[in-house]
Design an enzyme around this catalytic site. Sequence first.
Site, short mmCIF file in Angstrom:
data_model
loop_
_atom_site.label_atom_id
_atom_site.label_comp_id
_atom_site.label_asym_id
_atom_site.label_seq_id
_atom_site.Cartn_x
_atom_site.Cartn_y
_atom_site.Cartn_z
N CYS A 1 -42.84 18.76 49.32
CA CYS A 1 -43.04 19.56 50.52
C CYS A 1 -43.86 18.79 51.55
CB CYS A 1 -43.65 20.91 50.13
SG CYS A 1 -43.19 22.19 51.30
N HIS B 1 -40.12 22.93 45.94
CA HIS B 1 -41.13 22.82 44.88
C HIS B 1 -40.47 22.81 43.49
CE1 HIS B 1 -44.71 23.25 47.40
NE2 HIS B 1 -43.94 24.00 48.17
N GLU C 1 -41.62 21.79 40.80
CA GLU C 1 -42.58 22.07 39.72
C GLU C 1 -42.50 23.52 39.25
OE1 GLU C 1 -43.30 21.55 42.88
OE2 GLU C 1 -45.02 22.72 43.58
#
Length: 547
Positions: free
Chosen positions: A380, A519, A521
């Site tokens: 990001c 994102h 993750e």
Amino acid sequence: MARYIFITGGVVSSLGKGLASAALGALLQARGFSVRLRKLDPYLNVDPGTMSPFEHGEVFVTDDGAETDLDLGHYERFTGVAARKTDSISSGRVYSTVLEKERRGDYLGKTIQVIPHVTNEIKDFLAIGADEVDFMLCEIGGTVGDIEGLPFFEAIRQFSQDRPRGQCIFMHLTLLPFIRASGELKTKPTQHSVKELRSIGIAPDILVCRSEGPIPAKEREKLALFCNVRPDSVIAAQDLRSIYEAPLAYHREGLDQAVLDAFRITPAPRPNLARWEDVADRIYNPEGEVKIAIVGKYTQLEDAYKSIAEALTHGGMANRVRVNIEWVDAELFEREDAAPHLEGFNAILVPGGFGERGTEGKIKAAEFARTRKVPYLGICLGMQMAVIEAARNVARLPDAGSEEFDHEAGKKRFTPVVYHLKEWVQGNHKVERRLDDDKGGTMRLGAYDATLAEGSKVAQVYGRTSIDERHRHRYEVDIEYRAQLESAGLRFSGMSPDGRLPEIVEWSNHPWFIGVQFHPELKSKPFDPHPLFADFVRAAKDMSRLV
Ligand code: GLN
């Protein structure tokens, strides 16, 4: 119809309620049941989206675009069940809904009260999707006795009465402090906490007691007697070296059996714990290690980047290496040369963030990674900074910057290579935004598709060319500069399906340099590491062999 497990906490905060809930969810799955986990937060913010990471840690984003508590991240990582908007609620949200209804006249002139209007709103929330799963696990944030928590406790008490007998149980987490001087494990705080809970009408069925060591039979019996639970429903939660051992540890302690007993589910289906045994084996028996720098702003509080730290651990598990993370404050490189601080690392990750502070340092970190050919993952803001670095130092746009910082400073200083996104497509409708929109809930949020370029590094990493990933940002790389950046060597290897929004960039002449607007993750799991993190750690492992 789902059975409900309500998870509450007492004595002190941060006992690992979220982890216990997540691990229990995983154990019920291991016995063949379907589960969903929910979080009820007593604070008055409508959602955690506008809270500083220093206040509340990371904001976890769901596919359907809700900004939620980081505990939902634990739930997903342990169960693989994608969280939804309807799995997270706060007092702020409850009250704002009740007040909206009141303004609309929905209550037909009645006096609006905590009981029944607020509690009914909470009960309606609890009931959503009850017919979809076998077990609904609902965690109440905070500790029993907190003023803001009372409506939630009252609502779960009522909810259990409204349901047929035996459909709801209560699990309470407490602390058993060990007094070193006298060598004793103290049960009194737990007794008081249970007393508090019973005074508001809730009798726990299961006690999970956080303690440094095992609970001796004497203390177990005492707790059972004074707290009115069965001795085999007093579960010890001992400190673990890795959170990923929690399902196995809770199973050894008999938590899942105690839960099934409380619901009178006999015979209990046998658990299949192979997934968690493999996870524990990978985490406890690494065959090497790598050192990765996370260059960010909120480095004092690890919870601010919780999912990133976990995803890196998963990437390590995929490669059977231990990932040692070091948090490096980006602002350091605004005063000093980055090289001496970054030279010892096998890879560099620049995570998401908001605001200008620290960004020049992140740009330096991206430059270091690019020029020294160190693996780099920009997430990001970390992608945006890599693009600005490329624009300034390679594509001859020396004033490149992000509109985010110009807005903040109130003057125009930069060529806006990263600009404020004002409209985009979500599914089949157009979303529009203005600069002066409210801060809460107005970003580009949730899952969006991206198309990956054939033959690109990311297409190879993902093993496919169509992906969907979760977003949370207001600004975007401007495709106006695409040609200029691509001829400098920065490939736009992932785009939104309409080709307008850059989702991924990568340096073609670099062993591993990838920036992603989303994102990744948030979707990584210990038993299913995200491909970007698995491959990033693999690249770091290759690097560690070179140095
Ligand atoms: N501040 C940037 C934006 O709003 C990046 C956000 C993020 O890193 N999550 O676009």
